[in-house]
Scaffold this motif. Structure first.
Motif, short mmCIF file in Angstrom:
data_model
loop_
_atom_site.label_atom_id
_atom_site.label_comp_id
_atom_site.label_asym_id
_atom_site.label_seq_id
_atom_site.Cartn_x
_atom_site.Cartn_y
_atom_site.Cartn_z
N UNK A 190 0.99 -1.26 0.05
CA UNK A 190 -0.25 -0.19 0.37
C UNK A 190 0.80 1.02 -0.02
N UNK A 191 1.54 1.57 -1.62
CA UNK A 191 2.35 3.01 -1.23
C UNK A 191 2.20 4.45 -0.41
N UNK A 192 0.68 4.52 -0.19
CA UNK A 192 0.44 5.88 0.38
C UNK A 192 0.43 5.42 1.84
N UNK A 193 0.76 4.08 2.10
CA UNK A 193 0.63 4.51 3.42
C UNK A 193 2.20 4.52 4.01
N UNK A 271 -8.81 2.39 -2.67
CA UNK A 271 -8.03 3.25 -2.70
C UNK A 271 -6.99 4.12 -3.06
N UNK A 272 -6.15 3.29 -3.54
CA UNK A 272 -4.49 3.19 -3.62
C UNK A 272 -4.98 3.01 -5.15
N UNK A 276 -4.20 5.88 -7.69
CA UNK A 276 -2.93 5.78 -8.69
C UNK A 276 -3.63 6.10 -10.19
N UNK A 277 -4.97 6.37 -10.56
CA UNK A 277 -5.23 6.58 -11.79
C UNK A 277 -4.67 7.84 -12.01
N UNK A 278 -4.89 9.16 -11.36
CA UNK A 278 -5.05 10.23 -11.41
C UNK A 278 -4.33 10.87 -11.07
N UNK A 294 -11.04 3.36 7.51
CA UNK A 294 -10.52 2.78 7.21
C UNK A 294 -10.02 2.27 6.11
N UNK A 295 -9.93 3.88 5.18
CA UNK A 295 -8.58 3.61 3.47
C UNK A 295 -7.86 5.08 3.61
N UNK A 296 -6.90 5.20 2.82
CA UNK A 296 -6.56 6.86 3.15
C UNK A 296 -5.40 6.68 2.08
N UNK A 297 -5.24 7.57 0.34
CA UNK A 297 -4.64 7.04 -0.58
C UNK A 297 -4.25 9.09 -0.73
N UNK A 298 -3.34 8.30 -1.67
CA UNK A 298 -2.71 9.84 -2.50
C UNK A 298 -2.40 9.42 -3.85
N UNK A 299 -2.37 10.20 -5.10
CA UNK A 299 -1.95 10.07 -6.57
C UNK A 299 -0.54 9.38 -5.88
#
Length: 559
Positions: A190-193, A271-272, A276-278, A294-299
């Motif tokens: 999970x790269x965003x973590x 979320x990842x 990642x698509x944007x 429950x989830x958190x992610x960034x491009x």
């Protein structure tokens, strides 16, 4: 010098070398400038950008001195001798680097990239370590001399002002963070973590019961400053607005302790994928009934954590908070007639709706669903300057600077403002600042009926207290707000992203103008069942088109 190599200098038994990289021409360690001249104190000195020869010469001399461990000579070749000398000395003494080799790459203007390789050695343990960095050559105006423009990132790209590279026993034991189902959370999966896991280790390493190992790490300036702080002060630093220390190399791994988080593996994976698509997208998903994240992610997963720490104007998603205030104050009624003209002026500013639309004879429900700006601006004259601030703080728990989610977060800001800025705040502009975590919490509050502070580690782990809001909305206000958000989802600007998601749901779109930006930031916040989510796509345009699909995917992934 022969074949582009500076002969090794020996210091303390360890050889230190600077070599020319592939594609880099060999050059002498001295050479006159051939740029334009200027007069300073009656003397002719070089001026203008450094020439290619000067850039190569200065960079080579600096890297050679640094590699040889001659910090005095290396720092003298920079435009901030004191700061450079301190940092380069720390590189050897605190970082425990030996056998340093610095290889310059191909120059690009005044910038010279270089590769660094060394051995990190500490109490009988050693490992090789390599990385890439860059320096910039500048010209000093006073005498025309070319120097390395000093910045901490020259030593290592992760360093900021006051940071240090330190090798030794880690201050925080490693952790094995697991999701709500017991599966291990890693930055590889999970790269965003990545930054979140660093923060969890800093906060909960000791509580998780692990044993510290030996590491090379970036020690942040704020960590160093608080090293002598009391235990109470450190506890209050729970979610300090700072970047956690970062491990760069492990010489001895230590023993990790296990830390359970609230992350859902399926939602985090979704979320990842969606971010990642944007470009420049961030999203957060909460469980309204508990406040669990429950989830958190960034491009950009290795960059700034906008999902938790962003500070952006939320645009019309803020109308959820503003609408609750107008309903409470009887300045609007869901089914009552409400003005939505093309323009509305307040405090000397002329506000307008998107595409300058108006609604003739419409209700507040209609205005909210179509995101009519003037329906809110027209009520500004009936409000106190602190009305929105108090509503945000007292009902939605925003802007009180007291959230303790488990890692660093920004709790939103709704400052007290006056005149046009106060009016702009009603539509999520002015001084209002939020992030997806904040706006997901807004939808969660509407769904559950009460503010529950988001968190990703149970307070039982460290006995911390979660923030609470002073009061709840009245039943009538809550019912009206849910109706407004539901109508927006089935007959307003949020129809497309919310289509087919059932009856127990509501949403609000937003677009926030940013000075100097061609397209606004797109926002979307919504709830469905026991899920609440919010997303922002910076420079995404309309929220329903850009951020809406991200939130839709999350609500579907959550069942």
């Amino acid at each position: 010098m022969k074949n582009g190599r500076v002969h090794p200098g020996v210091l303390g038994g360890a050889a230190a070398v600077v070599v020319c990289g592939v594609g880099a021409a060999a050059f002498a360690l001295s050479g006159a400038a051939d740029g334009d001249g200027s007069t300073v104190d009656g003397k002719q000195v070089a001026s203008g950008p450094p020439t290619s020869a000067e850039v190569r010469t200065t960079a080579r001399a600096f890297l050679a001195a640094w590699a040889e461990g001659d910090t005095a000579k290396a720092s003298a070749l920079t435009d901030d001798r004191a700061a450079a000398r301190k940092a380069l000395a720390s590189f050897r003494e605190d970082g425990h680097f030996t056998k340093t080799v610095l290889t310059p790459g191909r120059r690009a203007g005044a910038d010279v990239p270089f590769k660094a390789s060394a051995t990190v050695a500490y109490k009988g343990r050693s490992k090789p370590f390599a990385y890439e960095s860059e320096l910039t050559v500048v010209r000093r105006k006073s005498d025309g001399k070319t120097l390395v423009g000093w910045r901490p990132s020259v030593v290592h790209p992760e360093l900021r002002e006051g940071d240090r590279l330190v090798t030794g026993e880690a201050g925080d034991p490693p952790i094995k963070a697991v999701d709500r189902d017991g599966g291990e959370l890693t930055a590889a999966k999970y790269p965003s973590l990545g930054t979140v896991l660093d923060g969890l280790r800093e906060k909960f390493g000791k509580e998780a019961g692990g044993k510290a190992g030996v590491e090379l790490r970036v020690v942040r300036a704020d960590s160093a400053k608080s090293a002598d702080a009391s235990a109470e002060a450190k506890a209050k630093k729970d979610d300090a607005k700072s970047t956690p220390d970062k491990t760069l190399l492990t010489l001895s791994p230590g023993t990790p302790g296990t830390l359970k988080t609230t992350f859902s593996p399926s939602l985090q994976a979704a979320a990842e994928r969606e971010t990642a698509k944007r470009q420049r997208a961030s999203v957060v998903v909460l469980k309204p009934s508990t406040g669990e994240i429950l989830a958190a992610a960034n491009s950009t997963p290795t960059g700034f954590n906008t999902a938790f720490q962003g500070s952006l104007a939320p645009g019309s998603t803020m109308k959820v908070v503003s609408a609750s205030m107008l309903l409470e104050k009887k300045l609007a009624g869901v089914g009552k007639k409400h003005p939505c003209p093309k323009y509305s002026t307040y405090g000397g500013w002329k506000f307008q709706n998107d595409d300058k639309f108006d609604i003739k004879g419409g209700t507040f429900r209609d205005s909210f669903a179509r995101s009519c700006n003037t329906a809110f601006i027209s009520q500004a004259k009936k409000l106190e300057n602190d009305s929105l601030t108090r509503q945000a703080q007292e009902v939605f728990g925003l802007g009180r600077d007291d959230w303790s989610i488990g890692v660093s977060s920004f709790d939103g800001a709704v400052p007290v403002q006056s005149d046009a800025q106060m009016a702009a705040s009603l539509i999520g502009q002015g001084g209002v600042r939020m992030n997806p975590l904040n706006m997901a919490s807004v939808s969660a509050t509407v769904k559950s009926g009460t503010f529950r502070q988001p968190y990703l580690v149970s307070p039982d782990v460290d006995d911390r207290e979660l923030a609470t809001a002073p009061r709840k909305m009245s039943g009538a206000t809550l019912s009206g707000l849910r109706e407004l958000m539901h109508h927006t989802a089935v007959a307003g600007t949020a129809v497309e992203p919310m289509s087919g998601l059932g009856s127990d749901m509501g949403a609000k779109t937003g677009s926030a103008e940013v000075d100097g930006q061609k397209k606004p930031n797109g926002w979307f916040t919504a709830y469905r069942g026991d899920l609440a989510a919010a997303a922002v796509v910076q420079q995404g345009g309309h929220g329903g088109d850009s951020a809406g699909p991200v939130v839709r995917a999350m609500l579907l992934a959550g069942g």
